[in-house]
Design an enzyme around this catalytic site. Structure first.
Site, PDB file in Angstrom:
ATOM      1  N   CYS A   2      -4.565   7.888  -1.361  1.00 23.43           N
ATOM      2  CA  CYS A   2      -5.576   9.077  -1.281  1.00 23.43           C
ATOM      3  C   CYS A   2      -6.377   8.923  -0.021  1.00 23.43           C
ATOM      4  O   CYS A   2      -6.457   7.974   0.807  1.00 23.43           O
ATOM      5  CB  CYS A   2      -6.680   9.070  -2.118  1.00 23.43           C
ATOM      6  SG  CYS A   2      -6.218   8.989  -3.986  1.00 23.43           S
ATOM      7  N   ARG A  27      -1.019   9.907   2.679  1.00 20.82           N
ATOM      8  CA  ARG A  27      -1.634   9.164   1.749  1.00 20.82           C
ATOM      9  C   ARG A  27      -1.708   9.412   0.197  1.00 20.82           C
ATOM     10  O   ARG A  27      -2.129   8.897  -0.680  1.00 20.82           O
ATOM     11  CB  ARG A  27      -3.165   8.840   2.163  1.00 20.82           C
ATOM     12  CG  ARG A  27      -3.211   8.177   3.498  1.00 20.82           C
ATOM     13  CD  ARG A  27      -4.707   7.924   3.945  1.00 20.82           C
ATOM     14  NE  ARG A  27      -5.219   6.960   3.336  1.00 20.82           N
ATOM     15  CZ  ARG A  27      -5.220   5.802   3.523  1.00 20.82           C
ATOM     16  NH1 ARG A  27      -4.770   5.346   4.513  1.00 20.82           N
ATOM     17  NH2 ARG A  27      -5.748   4.937   2.631  1.00 20.82           N
ATOM     18  N   TRP A  81      -3.527  10.803  -4.200  1.00 19.49           N
ATOM     19  CA  TRP A  81      -2.432  10.367  -4.931  1.00 19.49           C
ATOM     20  C   TRP A  81      -2.914   9.938  -6.242  1.00 19.49           C
ATOM     21  O   TRP A  81      -3.827   8.916  -6.458  1.00 19.49           O
ATOM     22  CB  TRP A  81      -1.887   8.983  -4.342  1.00 19.49           C
ATOM     23  CG  TRP A  81      -0.666   8.662  -4.819  1.00 19.49           C
ATOM     24  CD1 TRP A  81       0.486   9.276  -4.444  1.00 19.49           C
ATOM     25  CD2 TRP A  81      -0.522   7.210  -5.583  1.00 19.49           C
ATOM     26  NE1 TRP A  81       1.560   8.062  -5.069  1.00 19.49           N
ATOM     27  CE2 TRP A  81       0.994   7.158  -5.790  1.00 19.49           C
ATOM     28  CE3 TRP A  81      -1.252   6.682  -5.942  1.00 19.49           C
ATOM     29  CZ2 TRP A  81       1.466   6.098  -6.665  1.00 19.49           C
ATOM     30  CZ3 TRP A  81      -0.785   5.492  -6.700  1.00 19.49           C
ATOM     31  CH2 TRP A  81       0.740   5.333  -7.057  1.00 19.49           C
ATOM     32  N   ASN A 107     -11.359   7.285  -2.436  1.00 20.28           N
ATOM     33  CA  ASN A 107     -10.161   6.364  -2.420  1.00 20.28           C
ATOM     34  C   ASN A 107     -10.109   4.970  -3.006  1.00 20.28           C
ATOM     35  O   ASN A 107     -10.825   4.196  -2.399  1.00 20.28           O
ATOM     36  CB  ASN A 107      -9.615   6.374  -0.832  1.00 20.28           C
ATOM     37  CG  ASN A 107      -8.518   5.297  -0.739  1.00 20.28           C
ATOM     38  OD1 ASN A 107      -7.634   5.165  -1.680  1.00 20.28           O
ATOM     39  ND2 ASN A 107      -8.260   4.976   0.438  1.00 20.28           N
ATOM     40  N   GLY A 108      -9.722   4.903  -4.029  1.00 19.62           N
ATOM     41  CA  GLY A 108      -9.640   3.317  -4.753  1.00 19.62           C
ATOM     42  C   GLY A 108      -9.476   3.466  -6.105  1.00 19.62           C
ATOM     43  O   GLY A 108      -9.129   4.731  -6.669  1.00 19.62           O
ATOM     44  N   GLU A 497      17.255  -2.394   2.045  1.00 19.69           N
ATOM     45  CA  GLU A 497      16.577  -1.340   2.780  1.00 19.69           C
ATOM     46  C   GLU A 497      17.171   0.079   2.620  1.00 19.69           C
ATOM     47  O   GLU A 497      16.677   1.106   2.500  1.00 19.69           O
ATOM     48  CB  GLU A 497      16.379  -1.833   4.015  1.00 19.69           C
ATOM     49  CG  GLU A 497      15.695  -0.825   5.020  1.00 19.69           C
ATOM     50  CD  GLU A 497      14.356  -0.258   4.643  1.00 19.69           C
ATOM     51  OE1 GLU A 497      13.765  -0.464   3.752  1.00 19.69           O
ATOM     52  OE2 GLU A 497      13.889   1.005   5.128  1.00 19.69           O
ATOM     53  N   LYS A 501      16.000   3.387   0.968  1.00 15.89           N
ATOM     54  CA  LYS A 501      15.785   4.710   1.902  1.00 15.89           C
ATOM     55  C   LYS A 501      16.346   5.865   1.060  1.00 15.89           C
ATOM     56  O   LYS A 501      15.798   6.926   1.002  1.00 15.89           O
ATOM     57  CB  LYS A 501      16.475   4.535   3.082  1.00 15.89           C
ATOM     58  CG  LYS A 501      15.929   5.045   4.585  1.00 15.89           C
ATOM     59  CD  LYS A 501      14.503   4.133   5.163  1.00 15.89           C
ATOM     60  CE  LYS A 501      13.416   3.987   4.091  1.00 15.89           C
ATOM     61  NZ  LYS A 501      12.725   3.016   4.386  1.00 15.89           N
ATOM     62  N   GLU A 504      14.253   6.742  -2.257  1.00 17.24           N
ATOM     63  CA  GLU A 504      13.042   7.441  -2.101  1.00 17.24           C
ATOM     64  C   GLU A 504      13.013   8.940  -1.561  1.00 17.24           C
ATOM     65  O   GLU A 504      12.220   9.823  -1.822  1.00 17.24           O
ATOM     66  CB  GLU A 504      12.021   6.603  -1.276  1.00 17.24           C
ATOM     67  CG  GLU A 504      12.127   6.631   0.167  1.00 17.24           C
ATOM     68  CD  GLU A 504      10.961   5.758   0.748  1.00 17.24           C
ATOM     69  OE1 GLU A 504       9.964   5.423   0.524  1.00 17.24           O
ATOM     70  OE2 GLU A 504      11.486   4.832   1.895  1.00 17.24           O
ATOM     71  N   HIS A 520      29.039 -10.695 -10.345  1.00 17.13           N
ATOM     72  CA  HIS A 520      28.668 -11.296 -11.301  1.00 17.13           C
ATOM     73  C   HIS A 520      28.010 -10.387 -12.179  1.00 17.13           C
ATOM     74  O   HIS A 520      26.650 -10.747 -12.913  1.00 17.13           O
ATOM     75  CB  HIS A 520      27.508 -12.328 -10.722  1.00 17.13           C
ATOM     76  CG  HIS A 520      28.172 -13.192  -9.799  1.00 17.13           C
ATOM     77  ND1 HIS A 520      28.935 -14.250 -10.431  1.00 17.13           N
ATOM     78  CD2 HIS A 520      28.282 -13.347  -8.740  1.00 17.13           C
ATOM     79  CE1 HIS A 520      29.264 -15.269  -9.497  1.00 17.13           C
ATOM     80  NE2 HIS A 520      29.157 -14.554  -8.297  1.00 17.13           N
ATOM     81  N   LYS A 619       2.224   7.556   1.612  1.00 15.69           N
ATOM     82  CA  LYS A 619       2.748   6.271   2.668  1.00 15.69           C
ATOM     83  C   LYS A 619       1.850   4.980   2.573  1.00 15.69           C
ATOM     84  O   LYS A 619       2.573   3.821   2.781  1.00 15.69           O
ATOM     85  CB  LYS A 619       2.606   6.964   3.890  1.00 15.69           C
ATOM     86  CG  LYS A 619       2.810   5.935   5.366  1.00 15.69           C
ATOM     87  CD  LYS A 619       3.886   6.719   6.141  1.00 15.69           C
ATOM     88  CE  LYS A 619       4.464   5.673   7.191  1.00 15.69           C
ATOM     89  NZ  LYS A 619       5.694   5.236   6.701  1.00 15.69           N
TER      90      LYS A 619
END
Ligand code: M6R
Length: 624
Positions: A2, A27, A81, A107-108, A497, A501, A504, A520, A619
């Site tokens: 947020c 955010r 968010w 925000n929180g 990574e 990428k 997402e 395995h 983000k």
């Protein structure tokens, strides 16, 4: 998560707030809203979706309506968010208290909101949303009525009743010249202008107005009000102790760094910025003649670093994957036993702290709650805490004992690209620094690595010049439903990574896996529709990786091999080959990241996704 923005001053607030929300959209972008103080009345507008939905609505108002509703020199705004309650107009912030006198953005997370909500419902309060924030708005209203205090005192008393994390902006119709700001666990920055203040979750909405900023500390609140046409700022703690106006920081970010600069997306711009960002990461830090590295921020702790016995690296997402590569480098070059953990898990694990232990926290934003909590735990355990952080002045940067900045400028796209290569580079440089100071790494060996490090920007440039090839591959593989990314040793983390990428941005299911692990279990997934990107540069693991490629091909799988320029051997085995220039084994992940970023980017574009703002993400993840 947020983003919050506030303005109090002499200008019309709404254009400043909307622009600010656009800057903070990374955010969260589930909904956006604005509240303006207009002659002791609020104009509140909230819309589900991205900030553009809110600004479209506002821009479609006619002149009369704009004049009537949007004039106001004090306002607060929010981009969300979702945590408590689905993305919807009613769950969007700002939230008003029941009697409509108080507006708040937050925000929180208020962890005990349900028990407070129950008490308020019993007192007759009604709720229009499912959010924890609306509970706080009503709690403030209730405290204000019963204690008969000013808005700032009501906010302070109410905050003493809540647990959790917050950065809040509060305005009240009854005190129309006042804004209250409070912080605990979520970031907030106050920009100091000429008789005006700009408040935001980070400095990006502020820099075009002023370069002077104050960072509120946890447990502090600021009250800005208008006395005799002059806006005054006072800071106190939630426990009611006056705080001297803290040091005013001078921002160094340039506005151009926040724009797309001709690229269609921030992600592509940031991928192409990597030659420069790598240069900036190493700038002034390599002392080639001595085969050494300089980190100004670590100077004070040389003794402790020399005596370190154990290191834990924490981070989340990309930052943790960079850590996995750093783990190999630090162990190999410095001889310090190193372990990588999720910040989120380190915080809650009950394990003995090794003797003379240190923690390295990696975070682009410097605000990731899971990583921040890990640092707090490490400090309780008397560990030396170091940060590898990009955002200057961020919470993590200020929380750690000592730190190294990436110096790569703002990263805006949700998918991390230039920060990730910079993080890996810094960890390798840190490994050299530690190895040299502890006598584990010879000058010659160190010089050899440093010389190759200096070539990295030019090598990345070569990969970027071949981006057309990756674009073609994206067209070929855009319909895949699954993907493996495989690698060994340093490139195990790189494979993870690569998978992150792709998933997402493109929403293709992708798994990153150590290539040896494949047989395995995971190999049973392989069939003719399941491509694997195998990172197989010519290095100590090449022969093994070649066997892994054969194993996949023998089961009818598709292979994209990522190998060293000039290696023609894989042309006959793999379905497609991507080349990276020759470098030292330890540096291959940095080069391998780049084509994988491009592949994720181009596939996402092909699939018509919102590349810079993938669904469900934000983000900066400031909640646990
Ligand atoms: O700001 P941080 O580096 O602490 O963020 C950590 C992760 O949230 C972040 O790396 C995330 O995984 C990225 N979206 C990956 O591209």
């Amino acid at each position: 998560m947020c983003g919050i923005v506030g303005y109090i001053g002499k200008k019309e607030a709404w254009p400043i707030l909307i622009k600010g929300l656009e800057r903070l959209e990374y955010r969260g972008y589930d909904s956006a809203g604005i509240a303006l103080m207009n002659d002791r009345a609020f104009f509140v507008c909230k819309k589900k979706g991205k900030v553009v939905e809110l600004s479209k609505f506002i821009k479609n108002l006619n002149k009369e309506e704009i004049k009537k509703n949007l004039s106001g020199k004090i306002g607060i705004a929010h981009t969300r968010w979702a945590t408590h309650g689905i993305p919807s107009d009613s769950n969007a912030h700002p939230h008003l208290s029941n009697d409509g006198t108080i507006a708040i953005v937050h925000n929180g997370i208020i962890e005990n909101y349900l028990s407070i909500k129950k008490i308020l419902i019993n007192k007759g309060y009604k709720f229009k949303s499912d959010t924890d924030t609306e509970v706080l708005a009503n709690l403030i209203e209730d405290v204000k009525k019963h204690a008969k205090v000013s808005i700032d005192e009501a906010v302070r008393l109410a905050l003493n009743e809540v647990n959790g994390a917050y950065a809040i902006l509060v305005i009240s119709k009854e005190e129309p010249d006042t804004m209250v700001i409070a912080k605990l666990g979520s970031p907030v920055v106050i920009g100091v202008g000429k008789n005006e203040f700009f408040i935001a979750s980070d400095a990006t909405p502020i820099i075009e107005h002023t370069k002077k900023v104050i960072y509120l500390e946890d447990g502090e609140m600021a009250v800005i009000n208008n006395k005799n046409k002059k806006f005054n700022l006072k800071i106190k703690t939630i426990t009611d102790k006056t705080v001297k106006i803290p040091y005013i920081h001078q921002l160094k970010i340039k506005i151009e760094e926040l724009e797309k600069g001709g690229f269609p997306h921030f992600m592509l711009k940031e991928i192409f910025e990597q030659p420069e960002s790598l240069r900036n990461t190493m700038r002034g830090r390599i002392v080639l003649e001595k085969g050494n590295v300089k980190f100004g921020g670590l100077e004070k702790f040389k003794k402790e670093l020399e005596n370190l016995n154990h290191l834990t690296i924490v981070g989340m997402g990309t930052a943790r994957f960079a850590g996995l590569i750093g783990e190999y480098a630090i162990e190999e070059l410095s001889g310090i036993r190193t372990k990588v953990e999720y910040g989120s898990e380190f915080t809650y694990r009950d394990v003995a702290t090794p003797y003379r232990a240190g923690l390295i926290a990696i975070s682009q934003s410097g605000e990731t709650a899971d990583t921040l909590n890990a640092i707090k735990k490490a400090k309780r355990d008397k560990m030396l805490t170091l940060g590898v952080v990009n955002v200057i002045g961020s919470t993590i940067a200020r929380e750690v004992d000592a730190g190294i900045y990436n110096h790569i400028g703002p990263e805006t796209a949700v998918a991390s690209t230039k920060a990730s290569t910079s993080q890996v580079l810094l960890l390798i440089m840190l490994a050299i620094y530690l190895g040299r100071m502890r006598g584990n790494l010879s000058k010659n060996k160190s010089q050899e690595i440093l010389k190759e490090i200096e070539k990295l920007p030019a090598l990345v440039e070569i990969i970027l010049k071949n981006s057309k090839h990756i674009k073609q591959l994206a067209k070929k593989y855009k319909k895949s439903e699954n993907f493996f990314f495989l690698g060994r040793k340093y490139n195990t983390g790189a494979a993870m990574e690569g998978a992150l990428k792709l998933k997402e941005c493109s929403y293709i299911h992708a798994e990153g896996c150590n290539s040896a692990e494949l047989k395995h279990g995971p190999i049973s997934l392989i069939d003719k529709d399941f491509p694997s990107l195998v990172i197989a540069p010519i290095d100590s693991m090449y022969e093994k990786n070649k066997s892994h490629i054969q194993e996949i091909k023998a089961r009818g799988g598709i292979v994209i091999a990522l190998t060293t320029e000039g290696n023609k051997e894989l042309n006959n085995i793999a379905d497609d080959v991507i080349y990276i220039p020759k470098t030292l084994e330890i540096l291959t992940p940095i080069l391998a990241f780049v084509p994988m970023q491009l592949l994720a980017y181009y596939i996402s574009v092909e699939r018509g996704n919102d590349v810079d703002k993938p669904r469900n993400l934000a983000k900066s993840v400031t909640v646990e």
